[in-house]
Write a protein that holds these residues in place. Structure first.
Motif, short mmCIF file in Angstrom:
data_model
loop_
_atom_site.label_atom_id
_atom_site.label_comp_id
_atom_site.label_asym_id
_atom_site.label_seq_id
_atom_site.Cartn_x
_atom_site.Cartn_y
_atom_site.Cartn_z
N GLU A 37 -5.66 5.31 -1.28
CA GLU A 37 -4.75 4.32 -1.13
C GLU A 37 -4.48 3.40 -2.31
O GLU A 37 -5.44 2.93 -3.10
CB GLU A 37 -5.12 3.62 0.12
N SER A 47 0.19 5.73 -0.45
CA SER A 47 -0.98 6.78 -0.39
C SER A 47 -0.70 7.65 -1.46
O SER A 47 0.46 8.10 -2.09
CB SER A 47 -0.82 7.69 0.83
N MET A 69 0.75 -1.20 -0.02
CA MET A 69 0.19 -0.04 -0.02
C MET A 69 0.89 1.12 -0.01
O MET A 69 1.88 1.32 0.63
CB MET A 69 -0.85 0.08 1.11
#
Length: 257
Positions: free
Chosen positions: A117, A112, A110
């Motif tokens: 996300e 940002s 993951m």
């Protein structure tokens, strides 16, 4: 009769979340979205970015346009585990799965980007049946403060559970799958909760017994009167026993049991 379990339960941190998928792309292709994807996640056993942190999650992906007889593209429920914090990497353990529990590990990294996300990893393309690189973009929806939420499992241990219920904000999901004798029967319900009118069933499949359970859970939450279920508590929904994985009021920071 509802009673609290006596064994110690881990405290929970952060906030429950409502997440929708904005798009998916495969093997570097153009992003698209052919599913209405809703993920409801509980609070975490520690900071969600900390290695070893876990949370309960229900993920239901339905064909568009969303309607009561949509097709399940994929549905699963279980525990998300933080594998590493740098990079941030998760594994989703599927304890029930509309595609069967014998698939490859569901893991993703993951990052940002622009308030979204971005999840990258390798997964099965349902159209080809082949493992391919993918990129999914996810958006968290705001959770209204001071509203009730609950995450329930049909067994004390999520890994042994065949049923999962999540109620958070305007959303409610319930899924169940009995592996014996036939693991092909995947049951699912998605509802929209309203405080000003009757709640609406947005989707259901094989839900003759599951929908009444979810409706009973919603009715029970309405009667909390300021005393939410406790984590680890055993409750009765109609005649079925369930365990509270997480419950409370959004925006509250007192997580002591």
């Amino acid at each position: 009769m509802n009673c609290a379990l006596h064994s110690e339960q881990a405290l929970l941190y952060d906030s429950p979340s409502i997440t929708i998928r904005k798009s998916i792309s495969r093997n570097g292709g153009q992003p698209f979205e052919d599913s209405d994807v809703l993920v409801l996640s509980s609070r975490s056993t520690s900071d969600a970015h900390s290695q070893g942190s876990t949370q309960l999650c229900l993920d239901l992906r339905l064909s568009k346009p969303l309607k009561p007889d949509s097709t399940i593209q994929w549905g699963f429920a279980g525990i998300r585990v933080t594998l590493s914090s740098t990079p941030l990497r998760f594994r989703w353990n599927h304890y029930i799965d509309s595609q069967g529990r014998d698939g490859p590990p569901d893991e993703g990294t993951m990052t940002s980007c622009d308030g979204e996300e971005v999840e990258t990893g390798i997964g099965i393309n349902p159209e080809t049946g082949e493992e391919e690189k993918y990129e999914e973009r996810w958006i968290d929806q705001p959770v209204t403060p001071a509203t009730s939420f609950a995450f329930l499992t049909s067994s004390r241990e999520p890994s042994e559970s065949t049923g999962f219920i999540a109620i958070l904000g305007d959303h409610a999901l319930a899924m169940r799958q009995n592996y014996f004798p036939d693991d092909a029967e995947f049951q699912a319900v998605r509802m929209r909760i309203s405080t000003s009118s009757s709640s609406e069933v947005l989707f259901k499949q094989n839900a003759d017994t599951l929908l009444p359970l979810l409706e009973y859970a919603l009715s029970s939450i309405d009667s909390w009167k300021g005393s939410p279920w406790q984590r680890g508590q055993e409750i009765t929904l109609q005649e079925d026993r369930w365990t509270v994985w997480d419950a409370g009021m959004t925006g509250e920071h007192n997580y002591l049991i």
